[in-house]
Design a protein around this motif. Structure first.
Motif, mmCIF file in Angstrom:
data_model
loop_
_atom_site.group_PDB
_atom_site.id
_atom_site.type_symbol
_atom_site.label_atom_id
_atom_site.label_comp_id
_atom_site.label_asym_id
_atom_site.label_seq_id
_atom_site.Cartn_x
_atom_site.Cartn_y
_atom_site.Cartn_z
ATOM 1 N N VAL A 126 2.704 4.085 4.837
ATOM 2 C CA VAL A 126 3.176 3.836 5.580
ATOM 3 C C VAL A 126 4.904 3.319 5.534
ATOM 4 O O VAL A 126 5.762 2.619 5.937
ATOM 5 N N ASP A 127 4.951 2.254 4.259
ATOM 6 C CA ASP A 127 6.476 1.607 3.487
ATOM 7 C C ASP A 127 5.905 2.155 2.352
ATOM 8 O O ASP A 127 5.772 0.402 1.548
ATOM 9 N N PRO A 128 5.873 2.871 1.586
ATOM 10 C CA PRO A 128 6.766 3.735 0.462
ATOM 11 C C PRO A 128 6.633 2.774 -0.852
ATOM 12 O O PRO A 128 6.484 2.499 -1.722
ATOM 13 N N ALA A 129 7.685 1.969 -0.472
ATOM 14 C CA ALA A 129 8.897 1.275 -1.690
ATOM 15 C C ALA A 129 8.220 0.001 -0.790
ATOM 16 O O ALA A 129 9.102 -1.119 -2.374
ATOM 17 N N GLY A 130 7.540 -0.883 0.199
ATOM 18 C CA GLY A 130 7.251 -1.851 -0.311
ATOM 19 C C GLY A 130 5.543 -2.523 -0.194
ATOM 20 O O GLY A 130 5.523 -3.995 -0.298
ATOM 21 N N ARG A 131 4.753 -1.248 -0.502
ATOM 22 C CA ARG A 131 2.924 -2.157 -0.243
ATOM 23 C C ARG A 131 2.900 -0.322 -1.354
ATOM 24 O O ARG A 131 3.170 0.910 -1.404
ATOM 25 N N ALA A 132 1.522 -0.881 -2.583
ATOM 26 C CA ALA A 132 1.019 -0.004 -3.348
ATOM 27 C C ALA A 132 -0.376 -0.283 -3.213
ATOM 28 O O ALA A 132 -1.121 -0.971 -2.779
ATOM 29 N N LEU A 133 -0.681 1.248 -2.954
ATOM 30 C CA LEU A 133 -1.811 0.940 -2.560
ATOM 31 C C LEU A 133 -3.050 0.805 -3.528
ATOM 32 O O LEU A 133 -3.182 1.005 -4.801
ATOM 33 N N GLY A 134 -4.016 0.099 -3.374
ATOM 34 C CA GLY A 134 -4.830 -0.812 -4.018
ATOM 35 C C GLY A 134 -4.915 -2.154 -3.845
ATOM 36 O O GLY A 134 -4.257 -2.894 -2.535
ATOM 37 N N PRO A 141 9.523 2.351 -8.956
ATOM 38 C CA PRO A 141 7.847 2.602 -9.422
ATOM 39 C C PRO A 141 7.037 2.143 -8.202
ATOM 40 O O PRO A 141 5.566 3.170 -8.304
ATOM 41 N N VAL A 142 7.186 1.635 -7.391
ATOM 42 C CA VAL A 142 6.148 1.503 -5.885
ATOM 43 C C VAL A 142 6.803 2.535 -5.710
ATOM 44 O O VAL A 142 4.884 3.110 -5.477
ATOM 45 N N VAL A 143 6.955 3.409 -5.230
ATOM 46 C CA VAL A 143 7.305 4.301 -4.456
ATOM 47 C C VAL A 143 6.702 5.892 -5.423
ATOM 48 O O VAL A 143 5.516 6.884 -5.014
ATOM 49 N N ALA A 144 7.314 5.697 -6.670
ATOM 50 C CA ALA A 144 6.356 6.406 -7.555
ATOM 51 C C ALA A 144 4.589 6.482 -7.770
ATOM 52 O O ALA A 144 4.306 7.379 -7.908
ATOM 53 N N TYR A 145 4.531 5.249 -7.534
ATOM 54 C CA TYR A 145 2.803 4.990 -7.905
ATOM 55 C C TYR A 145 2.087 5.701 -7.114
ATOM 56 O O TYR A 145 1.565 6.246 -6.812
ATOM 57 N N ASN A 146 2.995 5.479 -6.037
ATOM 58 C CA ASN A 146 2.485 6.083 -4.463
ATOM 59 C C ASN A 146 1.910 7.286 -4.165
ATOM 60 O O ASN A 146 1.179 7.938 -3.947
ATOM 61 N N LEU A 147 3.064 7.681 -4.508
ATOM 62 C CA LEU A 147 3.686 9.170 -4.682
ATOM 63 C C LEU A 147 2.313 9.927 -5.224
ATOM 64 O O LEU A 147 2.119 11.185 -5.573
ATOM 65 N N ALA A 148 2.346 9.078 -7.121
ATOM 66 C CA ALA A 148 1.298 10.035 -7.798
ATOM 67 C C ALA A 148 -0.160 9.305 -7.106
ATOM 68 O O ALA A 148 -0.672 10.719 -7.969
ATOM 69 N N CYS A 149 -0.762 8.640 -6.500
ATOM 70 C CA CYS A 149 -2.053 8.249 -6.538
ATOM 71 C C CYS A 149 -2.161 9.628 -5.264
ATOM 72 O O CYS A 149 -2.821 9.582 -5.480
ATOM 73 N N TRP A 150 -1.331 9.477 -3.898
ATOM 74 C CA TRP A 150 -1.461 10.359 -3.224
ATOM 75 C C TRP A 150 -1.560 11.850 -3.609
ATOM 76 O O TRP A 150 -2.235 12.632 -3.608
ATOM 77 N N SER A 151 -0.456 12.431 -4.674
ATOM 78 C CA SER A 151 -0.307 13.510 -5.565
ATOM 79 C C SER A 151 -2.195 13.706 -6.514
ATOM 80 O O SER A 151 -2.661 15.323 -6.492
ATOM 81 N N VAL A 170 -8.362 1.792 2.356
ATOM 82 C CA VAL A 170 -8.540 1.024 1.478
ATOM 83 C C VAL A 170 -7.185 0.414 1.562
ATOM 84 O O VAL A 170 -6.183 1.438 2.539
ATOM 85 N N PRO A 171 -7.045 -0.431 0.708
ATOM 86 C CA PRO A 171 -6.291 -1.836 0.866
ATOM 87 C C PRO A 171 -4.896 -1.594 0.099
ATOM 88 O O PRO A 171 -4.716 -0.346 -0.444
ATOM 89 N N ALA A 172 -4.199 -1.943 0.800
ATOM 90 C CA ALA A 172 -2.115 -1.895 -0.306
ATOM 91 C C ALA A 172 -2.025 -3.434 0.133
ATOM 92 O O ALA A 172 -2.094 -3.873 1.029
ATOM 93 N N ALA A 173 -1.078 -3.317 -1.385
ATOM 94 C CA ALA A 173 -0.542 -4.952 -1.830
ATOM 95 C C ALA A 173 1.027 -5.264 -1.499
ATOM 96 O O ALA A 173 1.036 -4.147 -1.521
ATOM 97 N N GLU A 174 1.490 -5.314 -0.641
ATOM 98 C CA GLU A 174 1.992 -6.026 -0.193
ATOM 99 C C GLU A 174 3.281 -6.543 -1.991
ATOM 100 O O GLU A 174 2.996 -6.986 -2.821
ATOM 101 N N THR A 175 4.024 -6.147 -2.106
ATOM 102 C CA THR A 175 5.021 -6.280 -2.493
ATOM 103 C C THR A 175 6.858 -6.923 -3.272
ATOM 104 O O THR A 175 7.343 -6.871 -4.316
ATOM 105 N N THR A 176 6.161 -7.495 -1.819
ATOM 106 C CA THR A 176 7.672 -8.748 -2.344
ATOM 107 C C THR A 176 7.599 -9.267 -3.483
ATOM 108 O O THR A 176 6.933 -9.702 -3.673
ATOM 109 N N THR A 177 9.096 -9.563 -3.497
ATOM 110 C CA THR A 177 9.014 -10.355 -4.882
ATOM 111 C C THR A 177 9.768 -12.003 -4.139
ATOM 112 O O THR A 177 10.928 -12.018 -3.500
ATOM 113 N N PRO A 178 8.734 -13.242 -4.374
ATOM 114 C CA PRO A 178 9.872 -14.201 -3.930
ATOM 115 C C PRO A 178 11.319 -14.550 -4.773
ATOM 116 O O PRO A 178 11.538 -13.933 -5.374
ATOM 117 N N ALA A 179 12.058 -15.572 -3.634
ATOM 118 C CA ALA A 179 13.532 -15.366 -3.972
ATOM 119 C C ALA A 179 14.137 -16.376 -4.347
ATOM 120 O O ALA A 179 14.945 -15.733 -5.104
#
Length: 620
Positions: free
Chosen positions: A86-94, A154-164, A474-483
């Motif tokens: 639902v947010d492939p660039a902002g959340r990573a599966l796991g 990399p977050v999008v690539a990782y999520n799509l790799a898990c899906w595939s 399955v949980p998804a982890a937020e990938t936001t980096t602190p400013a």
């Protein structure tokens, strides 16, 4: 790459199907398959055997359309990955405190190294100031998603790799079960049960992307059965490619495929026309497998043997892991509910979940189809015995012989005698072979009753996602980096605090590195880096984190702290970032007060505090 299609080759008649691991009591069957004309035809549709008269009178369609099968498993995989997609660039599966961020970092590090023309097998980004040799364990996943990484990150690539990976797991198991059972409908129970097995759902929770890359394992067996039925160079090459991709995607699965492949090799050494036809084409299988695996295996072993290896494994470490950290209770294979053995969160403060529950629905269906499929029964039993690990562990403890001696199991004999087994620290992963065999047996049970197949697949799905110990969704982890990192000036390495985070939870510091690009002292499996433990300033922070005293020390050894600060600067460190939200409130305030006194007041940015490290002024 061309794949085998069993249904489309004979639309005008019925195809006889061979159970490649055991002969049917009614006689030997044959499997007449041909290569599909294009790589797009991924799905086998197996026309019903003549003997299955009930198939012809069934109310369901005679076969599933290939496109529907492909779409079904794509949707099932998307359902598992939905919290991240639902947010492939902002959340990573796991889970955020499992291995998720380490794997996202690995995708990024490999793509950045290749783009810059550097070796991806060494890095100075981790373990600063020395860096070291590192083989990213999901090398294949990172390589095949390089275009996605360069385009979307990399977050999008990782999520799509898990899906595939989950999509291919379901599709591969479906193809295999269709070939063995003769029914594309019955194969649903194998595909759904394998792709959504409790073990794989647990690995998705853990964020371990390479363990989801199990789809090539059933595809290897599927190709090997086609080769066995009709030996030829093309089929041998296809089998070798699948074997090589098993090893390239995951060393465990490569080993599992190799063990299964020994059955076919042994058969080729025997008498008879089938063995005589197999022998001359086997080199055509070995060549592509070796070409795919050997270069990666060489690089993997070279990094492990390197004196600066960031990850190393010796037999003593592996055995200790098998006895303690990675031990699995025999009852866990059969016990539903929120039961974990071992409970890694309670024992080691780790968010990893070791899930091996087989599912009573799958077991019951497999028992129903086991009578004439002895080869698949043997595979299920042998792989389950190996999944138990080196010593019998049951009821929450090791079973002991008189004198306090562990009860050895077959895995221990292999671990002690075979080099490949001496590096296996997660014996319970053999459960994937058990789950695959159970799915094929279940499909064989349903082949004569195709109308029951969708209901049986649904029952397997419910058992897996609702009754097993696997967390759902399955949980998804937020990938936001602190400013705060944008406030760091100049080059140099960063020290993130707290140090006392569990080593997997420290993976968030590697995630943040994707944004700031600076070296960090942390490395895989080293929760307390020597660079921090050996310097008085950072050692003080470590002591404060471990102390139960709630107030900061009344007096600080300022001279020692200033000297250690200068040493850190000389080693290339330029900043300390204190993540107060990762501390309990009182502890975070204690550390911040101490650092303010030692280094001057830090700059707070959105809950994180930045301390700039600069050398002491030169003496006049």
């Amino acid at each position: 790459m061309q794949l085998v299609s069993e249904l489309d080759q004979n639309r005008s008649g019925s195809v006889r199907c061979d159970d490649e691991l055991a002969q049917n009591r009614s006689g030997s069957a044959q499997c007449d398959d041909e290569l599909a004309p294009t790589a797009a035809k991924l799905v086998e549709q197996t026309a019903p055997p003549v003997a299955l008269a009930s198939w012809h009178t069934s109310a369901v369609p005679r076969r599933l359309h290939p496109a529907l099968v492909v779409l079904l498993y794509a949707l099932l995989a998307a359902g598992v990955c939905a919290p991240a997609l639902v947010d492939p660039a902002g959340r990573a599966l796991g889970h955020a405190d499992a291995d998720t961020f380490n794997h996202v970092w690995g995708y990024w590090q490999l793509s950045e190294s290749i783009a810059a023309g550097r070796s991806p097998f060494t890095t100075d980004l981790l373990g600063h100031p020395t860096g070291g040799a590192l083989y990213f364990i999901d090398l294949f996943g990172a390589l095949r998603t390089l275009p996605l990484q360069w385009a979307f990150g990399p977050v999008v690539a990782y999520n799509l790799a898990c899906w595939s990976n989950l999509w291919l797991a379901g599709l591969g198991a479906h193809l295999l079960a269709a070939r063995v059972s003769g029914s594309s409908w019955a194969a649903l129970v194998a595909g759904v049960g394998f792709a959504l097995s409790p073990h794989l759902l647990g690995q998705a929770h853990n964020g371990i992307s390479e363990t989801l890359a199990v789809g090539f394992l059933p595809l290897f067996v599927w190709a090997a059965l086609g080769l066995r039925a009709a030996p030829g160079r093309a089929r041998a090459a296809l089998t070798g490619v699948m074997l090589g991709l098993c090893g390239l995607s995951n060393w465990y699965y490569g080993l599992f495929a190799g063990l299964v492949g020994l059955v076919f090799v042994t058969e080729s050494l025997g008498p008879g026309p089938r063995a005589a036809a197999l022998r001359p084409v086997l080199p055509w299988a070995f060549a592509p497998a070796a070409a795919l695996v050997l270069p990666a295996l060489w690089a993997f072993q070279a990094t492990m043997r390197d004196d600066a290896a960031l990850v190393a494994r010796d037999p003593e470490f592996v055995l200790a892991s098998l006895i303690g950290h990675n031990v699995v209770d025999t009852l866990s294979f059969f016990r539903p509910g929120d039961h974990h053995s071992p409970d890694l969160l309670d024992l080691y403060d780790e968010r990893l979940r070791a899930v091996v529950y087989l599912g009573w629905v799958s077991l019951a269906l497999a028992a129903w189809g086991a009578r004439e499929r002895r080869g698949w029964v043997a595979l299920a039993v042998v792989s389950w015995l190996l999944a138990l690990g080196p010593f019998l562990y049951i009821g929450g403890d090791h079973a002991l012989l008189p004198g306090g001696v562990f009860i050895p199991l077959p895995f221990y004999a292999l671990w002690a005698s075979l080099p490949l087994f001496s590096t296996i620290s997660h014996a319970y992963r053999f459960v994937v072979l058990t789950q695959l065999a159970l799915g094929v047996l279940a499909a064989c049970a349903l082949a004569r009753r195709p109308r029951l197949a969708p209901l049986a697949a649904l029952a397997v799905l419910v058992d897996s996602v609702l009754l097993s110990p696997a967390e759902w969704p399955v949980p998804a982890a937020e990938t936001t980096t602190p400013a705060v990192y944008s406030r760091i000036e100049g080059p140099g390495a960063v020290i993130d605090l707290p140090v006392s985070l569990q080593s997997l939870a420290q993976g968030r510091y590697a995630l943040y590195q994707i944004t700031h690009g600076r070296p960090i002292p942390y490395a895989l499996n080293t929760p307390t880096p020597a660079a921090l433990d050996d310097r008085r300033l950072t050692r003080l922070v470590i002591d404060l984190e471990r102390s139960v005293v709630t107030s900061p020390p009344p007096v600080l050894p300022m001279l020692d702290l200033l000297v250690s600060r200068d040493l850190l600067v000389s080693e290339g460190f330029t900043a300390i970032v204190l993540h107060q939200g990762l501390y309990p409130p009182a502890l975070g305030q204690k550390v911040r007060t101490t650092l303010d006194r030692a280094l001057g007041a830090g700059v707070e940015v959105d809950g994180a505090v930045l301390y700039t490290l600069s050398p002491s002024p030169a003496a006049p």
